[in-house]
Design a protein around this motif. Sequence first.
Motif, PDB file in Angstrom:
ATOM      1  N   ASN A   1       0.949  -1.431   0.318  1.00 29.19           N
ATOM      2  CA  ASN A   1       0.023  -0.196   0.096  1.00 29.19           C
ATOM      3  C   ASN A   1       1.182   1.261   0.045  1.00 29.19           C
ATOM      4  OD1 ASN A   1      -2.779  -0.771  -0.475  1.00 29.19           O
ATOM      5  ND2 ASN A   1      -2.609  -2.223   1.750  1.00 29.19           N
TER       6      ASN A   1
ATOM      7  N   GLY B   1       0.705   4.357   0.657  1.00 26.86           N
ATOM      8  CA  GLY B   1      -0.541   5.777   0.331  1.00 26.86           C
ATOM      9  C   GLY B   1       0.614   6.833  -0.417  1.00 26.86           C
TER      10      GLY B   1
ATOM     11  N   ASP C   1       2.981   8.672  -5.653  1.00 27.55           N
ATOM     12  CA  ASP C   1       2.943   9.470  -6.253  1.00 27.55           C
ATOM     13  C   ASP C   1       4.146   8.961  -7.575  1.00 27.55           C
ATOM     14  OD1 ASP C   1       4.314   9.813  -4.586  1.00 27.55           O
ATOM     15  OD2 ASP C   1       5.167  11.935  -5.251  1.00 27.55           O
TER      16      ASP C   1
ATOM     17  N   TYR D   1      -9.838   0.428   6.021  1.00 26.90           N
ATOM     18  CA  TYR D   1      -9.771   0.660   4.493  1.00 26.90           C
ATOM     19  C   TYR D   1     -10.707   0.860   3.680  1.00 26.90           C
ATOM     20  CZ  TYR D   1      -6.784   0.051   0.148  1.00 26.90           C
ATOM     21  OH  TYR D   1      -6.235   0.037  -0.759  1.00 26.90           O
TER      22      TYR D   1
ATOM     23  N   GLN E   1     -11.147   5.157   4.326  1.00 29.49           N
ATOM     24  CA  GLN E   1     -10.370   5.889   4.779  1.00 29.49           C
ATOM     25  C   GLN E   1      -9.145   5.626   3.296  1.00 29.49           C
ATOM     26  OE1 GLN E   1      -9.072   5.529   7.996  1.00 29.49           O
ATOM     27  NE2 GLN E   1      -9.942   6.634   8.832  1.00 29.49           N
ATOM     28  N   SER E   2      -8.880   4.537   2.754  1.00 28.64           N
ATOM     29  CA  SER E   2      -7.391   3.725   2.110  1.00 28.64           C
ATOM     30  C   SER E   2      -8.022   3.955   0.558  1.00 28.64           C
ATOM     31  CB  SER E   2      -6.314   3.053   2.350  1.00 28.64           C
ATOM     32  OG  SER E   2      -5.732   3.526   4.223  1.00 28.64           O
ATOM     33  N   ARG E   3      -9.066   2.949   0.215  1.00 23.20           N
ATOM     34  CA  ARG E   3      -9.526   2.678  -0.937  1.00 23.20           C
ATOM     35  C   ARG E   3      -9.682   4.433  -1.413  1.00 23.20           C
ATOM     36  NH1 ARG E   3     -14.898   1.232  -0.707  1.00 23.20           N
ATOM     37  NH2 ARG E   3     -14.252  -1.325  -0.396  1.00 23.20           N
TER      38      ARG E   3
ATOM     39  N   ARG F   1      -8.302   7.525  -1.146  1.00 26.34           N
ATOM     40  CA  ARG F   1      -6.528   7.913  -1.084  1.00 26.34           C
ATOM     41  C   ARG F   1      -6.497   6.930  -2.638  1.00 26.34           C
ATOM     42  NH1 ARG F   1      -2.098   7.950   2.954  1.00 26.34           N
ATOM     43  NH2 ARG F   1      -0.628   9.455   1.653  1.00 26.34           N
ATOM     44  N   LEU F   2      -6.607   6.223  -3.163  1.00 17.92           N
ATOM     45  CA  LEU F   2      -5.632   4.833  -4.013  1.00 17.92           C
ATOM     46  C   LEU F   2      -6.634   5.361  -5.056  1.00 17.92           C
ATOM     47  CD1 LEU F   2      -4.202   2.495  -4.759  1.00 17.92           C
ATOM     48  CD2 LEU F   2      -6.333   1.133  -5.024  1.00 17.92           C
TER      49      LEU F   2
ATOM     50  N   ARG G   1      -8.046   8.300  -5.648  1.00 13.68           N
ATOM     51  CA  ARG G   1      -8.077   9.221  -5.855  1.00 13.68           C
ATOM     52  C   ARG G   1      -6.388   9.866  -6.808  1.00 13.68           C
ATOM     53  NH1 ARG G   1      -9.720  10.829  -1.304  1.00 13.68           N
ATOM     54  NH2 ARG G   1      -8.184  10.691   0.108  1.00 13.68           N
ATOM     55  N   GLY G   2      -5.526   8.845  -5.903  1.00  9.85           N
ATOM     56  CA  GLY G   2      -4.397   8.471  -6.395  1.00  9.85           C
ATOM     57  C   GLY G   2      -3.908   8.498  -7.761  1.00  9.85           C
TER      58      GLY G   2
ATOM     59  N   THR H   1      -5.214  10.686 -10.445  1.00  5.76           N
ATOM     60  CA  THR H   1      -4.209  12.120 -10.180  1.00  5.76           C
ATOM     61  C   THR H   1      -3.012  11.772 -10.940  1.00  5.76           C
ATOM     62  OG1 THR H   1      -5.251  13.144  -7.743  1.00  5.76           O
ATOM     63  CG2 THR H   1      -3.314  13.956  -8.478  1.00  5.76           C
TER      64      THR H   1
END
Length: 170
Positions: A67, A69, A73, A130, A133-135, A137-138, A140-141, A144
Amino acid sequence: MRRILIAGSPGAGKSTLAREVARRLDLPLIHLDRHYWRAGWVPSDDASWRATVADLAARPAWVMDGNYGGTLDLRLPHADLLVFCDLPRQLCLFRVLRRRWAYRAAGRADLPPGCPERVDLQFLRYVWRYPRQSRPRLLRGVRTWAPELPVVRLRTRAEVRCWLAALSHP
């Protein structure tokens, strides 16, 4: 496909899937946990960790699981494919607890020496949170840093099996 990133909740089967994908495609396997942790569960410092991940991601071929996060990038722009193991949290929690029992006396191949399998309340909370919160973020990454990156989202064990079967027989 020469660079395949595998991400998802702890207990979703990332390391197991990464090993199998690397074997089937004859690609180098990178378990990020082996590079991040030092014996005794001592984490890498931020600067050296980012430098390590940048070096790993720049390699010409890999299957990379983990992971982390804060390094999306660095990894997503290099990946040819993201495999997102998005299995139900109850299954992930069960697998984390089962894994703790299975590896109580021996180390796991995807962890460095001196880091025995462990489970604590903080880790269980991370697994439970997860999806919320983390899903995001992934995902979105991906939007981006790699908006054109193909994403395979596996939500069930059957989907994992079907995807692996298709990988073996294009």
